[in-house]
Design an enzyme around this catalytic site. Sequence first.
Site: not given
Ligand code: MG
Length: 307
Positions: A247, A256
């Site tokens: 992230c 994810n």
């Molecule tokens: Mg993503």
Amino acid sequence: MNFDHLKKREIKIVEVGPRDGLQNEKVTLSLEDKLGYIDLLAKTGLKTIEATSFVRADRIPQMADAPALFFELSQRSYFDKISFPCLVPNLVGYEQAIASGVKEISLFSATSDAFTAKNINCSVDESFKRMEEVASKAKKDGIKMRGYISTAFGCPYAGEMSAEKLAEVAERFLKLGVYEVSIGDTIGVAVPSQVHKYISVLKDRVNLSKVAMHFHDTRGMAVANCLVSLQHGVTVFDASSGGLGGCPYAKGATGNVATEDLLYLFHSLGLKTGVDIEAIAKASQFILSKVGKSSPSKYYQSIEKNL
Ligand code: MG
């Protein structure tokens, strides 16, 4: 919980590891390793694998080999059996993608003007003007389009987003001609109560059969959020094998939701995905060894030693 009404149809996983996953890893892999990863994913039963993005190499060096990668992909025996959408930010990226043989593109915007200003240097409105140019060419060229909405639940700069804004942007995407719009929890802040509230608003304005959910597991809520979405009737989910990716707004955080974790959930409910969980884990094992990291996926961790 009863999901019998969903048993007639297949739950679709859109595998985003090769693009969303690798784009958010610090290491830039060789073309050979990326293709090796996609070759393994292509054997799992997945029908959609986001392959790469045609973006500026100076901005995102991890994706600089997009034309070469796509050319190699187009030579594979499985190429016609699987969709390989590629992200394009503008007309330049679009032309490059089409010249490389891309048949499906992903367009992206967000619900937050503060986010698009930092990310693509324009407002949400202006991003739609750019996308309209690309979309009108894509329609003429017979290219399929998918849409991505970032910051659907929260923005790293503007905080919590509204359900009404999400519904408005989703409607705009469908008007643009995308066959599906993917609702992204870019910074992984969404919780089940919020997902319930937002999808309740969304389903009054758009057909949920054209909606995909894209959760990040930054705060460990992604699987729970997917379950709530499923209860509402969403049957398309973006995920990356092994939970690949990070992230950019929370250093060291997970990205994810892992494909394995979602498959374990869906299969436990008796739902069909057509995807082999062990084959996915083998693809994850390969790519994690190349990236040099361990998987945040709880399911992957549980079977890693037996792969
Ligand atoms: Mg993503």
